[in-house]
Write an enzyme that holds these catalytic residues in place. Structure first.
Site, PDB file in Angstrom:
ATOM      1  N   ASN A  43      60.343   1.804 -42.298  1.00 58.14           N
ATOM      2  CA  ASN A  43      60.718   2.601 -41.132  1.00 58.14           C
ATOM      3  C   ASN A  43      61.188   1.668 -40.012  1.00 58.14           C
ATOM      4  O   ASN A  43      60.382   0.959 -39.418  1.00 58.14           O
ATOM      5  CB  ASN A  43      59.504   3.420 -40.682  1.00 58.14           C
ATOM      6  CG  ASN A  43      59.825   4.315 -39.497  1.00 58.14           C
ATOM      7  OD1 ASN A  43      60.885   4.216 -38.886  1.00 58.14           O
ATOM      8  ND2 ASN A  43      58.900   5.193 -39.171  1.00 58.14           N
ATOM      9  N   HIS A  76      65.933  10.469 -41.123  1.00 59.17           N
ATOM     10  CA  HIS A  76      65.102   9.373 -40.635  1.00 59.17           C
ATOM     11  C   HIS A  76      64.310   8.809 -41.813  1.00 59.17           C
ATOM     12  O   HIS A  76      63.756   9.554 -42.613  1.00 59.17           O
ATOM     13  CB  HIS A  76      64.155   9.879 -39.549  1.00 59.17           C
ATOM     14  CG  HIS A  76      63.205   8.830 -39.073  1.00 59.17           C
ATOM     15  ND1 HIS A  76      63.607   7.546 -38.799  1.00 59.17           N
ATOM     16  CD2 HIS A  76      61.867   8.867 -38.835  1.00 59.17           C
ATOM     17  CE1 HIS A  76      62.557   6.839 -38.412  1.00 59.17           C
ATOM     18  NE2 HIS A  76      61.486   7.613 -38.435  1.00 59.17           N
ATOM     19  N   CYS A  79      61.629   6.844 -32.708  1.00 61.32           N
ATOM     20  CA  CYS A  79      62.453   6.907 -33.927  1.00 61.32           C
ATOM     21  C   CYS A  79      63.596   7.912 -33.808  1.00 61.32           C
ATOM     22  O   CYS A  79      64.512   7.900 -34.630  1.00 61.32           O
ATOM     23  CB  CYS A  79      61.592   7.263 -35.128  1.00 61.32           C
ATOM     24  SG  CYS A  79      60.233   6.138 -35.388  1.00 61.32           S
TER      25      CYS A  79
HETATM   26  N1  ACO Z   1      46.617   0.542 -48.825  1.00 60.99           N
HETATM   27  C1  ACO Z   1      45.571   1.074 -49.482  1.00 60.99           C
HETATM   28  N2  ACO Z   1      44.833   2.076 -49.001  1.00 60.99           N
HETATM   29  C2  ACO Z   1      45.162   2.565 -47.793  1.00 60.99           C
HETATM   30  C3  ACO Z   1      46.233   2.040 -47.035  1.00 60.99           C
HETATM   31  C4  ACO Z   1      46.970   0.987 -47.594  1.00 60.99           C
HETATM   32  N3  ACO Z   1      48.026   0.429 -46.985  1.00 60.99           N
HETATM   33  N4  ACO Z   1      46.316   2.728 -45.880  1.00 60.99           N
HETATM   34  C5  ACO Z   1      45.338   3.651 -45.897  1.00 60.99           C
HETATM   35  N5  ACO Z   1      44.636   3.531 -47.039  1.00 60.99           N
HETATM   36  C6  ACO Z   1      43.495   4.322 -47.483  1.00 60.99           C
HETATM   37  C7  ACO Z   1      42.731   4.957 -46.352  1.00 60.99           C
HETATM   38  O1  ACO Z   1      41.793   4.030 -45.825  1.00 60.99           O
HETATM   39  C8  ACO Z   1      42.069   6.118 -47.032  1.00 60.99           C
HETATM   40  O2  ACO Z   1      40.943   5.656 -47.699  1.00 60.99           O
HETATM   41  P1  ACO Z   1      39.587   6.530 -47.774  1.00 60.99           P
HETATM   42  O3  ACO Z   1      39.994   7.787 -48.479  1.00 60.99           O
HETATM   43  O4  ACO Z   1      38.680   5.676 -48.531  1.00 60.99           O
HETATM   44  O5  ACO Z   1      39.207   6.749 -46.352  1.00 60.99           O
HETATM   45  C9  ACO Z   1      43.087   6.535 -48.089  1.00 60.99           C
HETATM   46  O6  ACO Z   1      43.966   5.425 -48.259  1.00 60.99           O
HETATM   47  C10 ACO Z   1      43.889   7.762 -47.693  1.00 60.99           C
HETATM   48  O7  ACO Z   1      44.405   7.549 -46.389  1.00 60.99           O
HETATM   49  P2  ACO Z   1      45.293   8.625 -45.701  1.00 60.99           P
HETATM   50  O8  ACO Z   1      45.690   8.128 -44.355  1.00 60.99           O
HETATM   51  O9  ACO Z   1      44.655   9.957 -45.793  1.00 60.99           O
HETATM   52  O10 ACO Z   1      46.554   8.602 -46.665  1.00 60.99           O
HETATM   53  P3  ACO Z   1      47.770   9.569 -46.707  1.00 60.99           P
HETATM   54  O11 ACO Z   1      47.925  10.119 -48.037  1.00 60.99           O
HETATM   55  O12 ACO Z   1      47.807  10.504 -45.552  1.00 60.99           O
HETATM   56  O13 ACO Z   1      48.987   8.545 -46.502  1.00 60.99           O
HETATM   57  C11 ACO Z   1      50.476   7.766 -44.819  1.00 60.99           C
HETATM   58  C12 ACO Z   1      49.042   7.780 -45.315  1.00 60.99           C
HETATM   59  C13 ACO Z   1      51.366   7.083 -45.809  1.00 60.99           C
HETATM   60  C14 ACO Z   1      50.511   7.007 -43.484  1.00 60.99           C
HETATM   61  C15 ACO Z   1      50.914   9.213 -44.622  1.00 60.99           C
HETATM   62  O14 ACO Z   1      49.986   9.950 -43.882  1.00 60.99           O
HETATM   63  C16 ACO Z   1      52.241   9.294 -43.958  1.00 60.99           C
HETATM   64  O15 ACO Z   1      53.242   8.913 -44.488  1.00 60.99           O
HETATM   65  N6  ACO Z   1      52.306   9.860 -42.747  1.00 60.99           N
HETATM   66  C17 ACO Z   1      53.520   9.897 -42.007  1.00 60.99           C
HETATM   67  C18 ACO Z   1      53.471   8.779 -41.092  1.00 60.99           C
HETATM   68  C19 ACO Z   1      54.793   8.142 -40.843  1.00 60.99           C
HETATM   69  O16 ACO Z   1      55.757   8.345 -41.513  1.00 60.99           O
HETATM   70  N7  ACO Z   1      54.767   7.330 -39.815  1.00 60.99           N
HETATM   71  C20 ACO Z   1      55.880   6.578 -39.483  1.00 60.99           C
HETATM   72  C21 ACO Z   1      56.062   6.543 -38.038  1.00 60.99           C
HETATM   73  S1  ACO Z   1      56.365   8.061 -37.419  1.00 60.99           S
HETATM   74  C22 ACO Z   1      57.877   8.472 -37.646  1.00 60.99           C
HETATM   75  O17 ACO Z   1      58.722   7.675 -37.894  1.00 60.99           O
HETATM   76  C23 ACO Z   1      58.079   9.872 -37.544  1.00 60.99           C
END
Ligand code: ACO
Length: 320
Positions: A277, A247, A113
């Site tokens: 993204n 980004h 990215c």
């Molecule tokens: N829909 C519903 N529930 C979901 C989904 C979904 N799409 N995805 C995960 N969950 C659930 C999980 O199973 C978990 O359930 P549990 O508590 O019963 O186990 C719960 O939601 C919480 O999951 P987390 O992964 O802890 O959620 P979090 O608040 O961390 O959000 C996210 C996840 C959005 C991916 C976040 O961590 C994030 O934005 N991270 C940055 C990642 C990113 O931006 N990546 C892009 C590529 S990297 C880059 O470009 C730099």
């Protein structure tokens, strides 16, 4: 001293749009969950025809048109992509062929990215040293092709697209500075396994794998630091920035950074709600959108940031 100036920008988005609502039909998720955690409402998904070279070509053509140049004016092509059309030739060569030009150097950069900011930095060095005059820089990715559509923790996050800029040598700025970093120790936080079948571990799927929380924490810290570094290098207060073009991974990361930099959100270009993204395309897509709709004006100061799997990250300060 020569500067690299952005002469024109262009972008391309695949025709097919997939909304959160549509995703809920095939994945156990909700629009509310996706919007509240990421700010994403929809993404464009490439067809078989809309490969990286195809999308990069159309973005490049629009950038050439905006720059009032033709393909034969280009001295080099750099394509930032993690999703090339082929193992070889590189995507920049395929794009060169589509443009109908030959002879000039054309190469890809695989910097996830952060690829566009890295490619911009490389192009800037060629222009500043006087080696080349005009460079086409493209950021393009088809991450939906390496997304596991059954994995709700990743498939809601990504989209496809391309963005391009034409950089040209000028006596006045231009790109003021670029700042690049990498930390390979974080290689397991976000990766795509090799696509070489002979080297893939048994049972390993060829899809994006991500520790979302680790990425989130690292991204906010690393991007804050690199943006402060960029401002300090130019002896600029935050208030000198007219537009932050971050980004577009997650609206929560974007707003956290804007708060840390004390930049009001109306100075931040946001496309993640409609594009998700798009990896290397995310920053040039946002840049092109804000230039074309008239928000970004000539003479304004822009701060770009990007981070991706590696981790790799960077920032650029540019007078548009
Ligand atoms: N829909 C519903 N529930 C979901 C989904 C979904 N799409 N995805 C995960 N969950 C659930 C999980 O199973 C978990 O359930 P549990 O508590 O019963 O186990 C719960 O939601 C919480 O999951 P987390 O992964 O802890 O959620 P979090 O608040 O961390 O959000 C996210 C996840 C959005 C991916 C976040 O961590 C994030 O934005 N991270 C940055 C990642 C990113 O931006 N990546 C892009 C590529 S990297 C880059 O470009 C730099």
């Amino acid at each position: 001293m020569k500067y690299s100036r952005i002469l024109g920008t262009g972008s391309y988005l695949p025709k097919k749009i997939v909304t959160n609502e549509e995703l809920t039909k095939t994945v156990d998720t909700t629009d509310e969950w996706i919007v509240s955690r990421t700010g994403i409402r929809a993404r464009h998904v490439a067809s078989e025809e809309e490969t990286s070279s195809y999308m990069g070509y159309h973005a490049g053509l629009r950038a050439l048109e905006a720059a009032k140049l033709s393909a034969k004016d280009i001295d080099m092509i750099i394509v930032a992509t993690t999703t090339p059309d082929k193992g070889l030739p590189n995507t920049a060569c395929l794009l060169q062929e589509r443009l109908g030009i030959t002879g000039i150097p054309a190469f890809d950069m695989t910097v996830a990215c952060a690829g566009f900011v890295y490619a911009l930095s490389v192009a800037d060095q060629y222009i500043r040293t006087g080696m080349l005059k005009t460079i086409l820089v493209v950021g393009v990715d088809v991450l939906t092709a390496v997304t596991n559509w059954e994995d709700r923790s990743t498939c809601v996050l990504f989209g496809d697209g391309a963005g391009a800029v034409i950089l040209q040598a000028a006596d006045k700025p231009g790109i003021l500075s670029t700042h690049l970093h990498a930390d390979g120790r974080q290689k397991d936080s976000l990766y795509i396994p090799t696509w070489l079948p002979g080297q893939r571990k048994e049972n390993e799927l060829p899809y994006i794998s991500m520790d979302g929380r680790a990425v989130f924490r690292f991204a906010v810290k690393a991007l804050e630091q690199v943006m402060e570094e960029a401002l300090a290098a130019n002896q600029m207060p935050q208030s000198a920035i007219d537009w932050l073009i971050p980004h577009q991974a997650n609206l929560r990361i974007i707003t956290a950074l804007a708060e840390k930099l004390k930049l009001p959100l109306d100075k931040v270009v946001v496309t993640v709600d409609r594009h998700a993204n798009t990896s290397a395309a995310s920053v040039p897509l946002a840049l092109d959108e804000a230039i074309r709709d008239g928000r970004i004006q000539r003479g304004q100061t822009l701060l770009l940031d990007a981070i991706g799997g590696g981790f790799v990250w960077g920032a650029a300060v540019i007078i548009y």
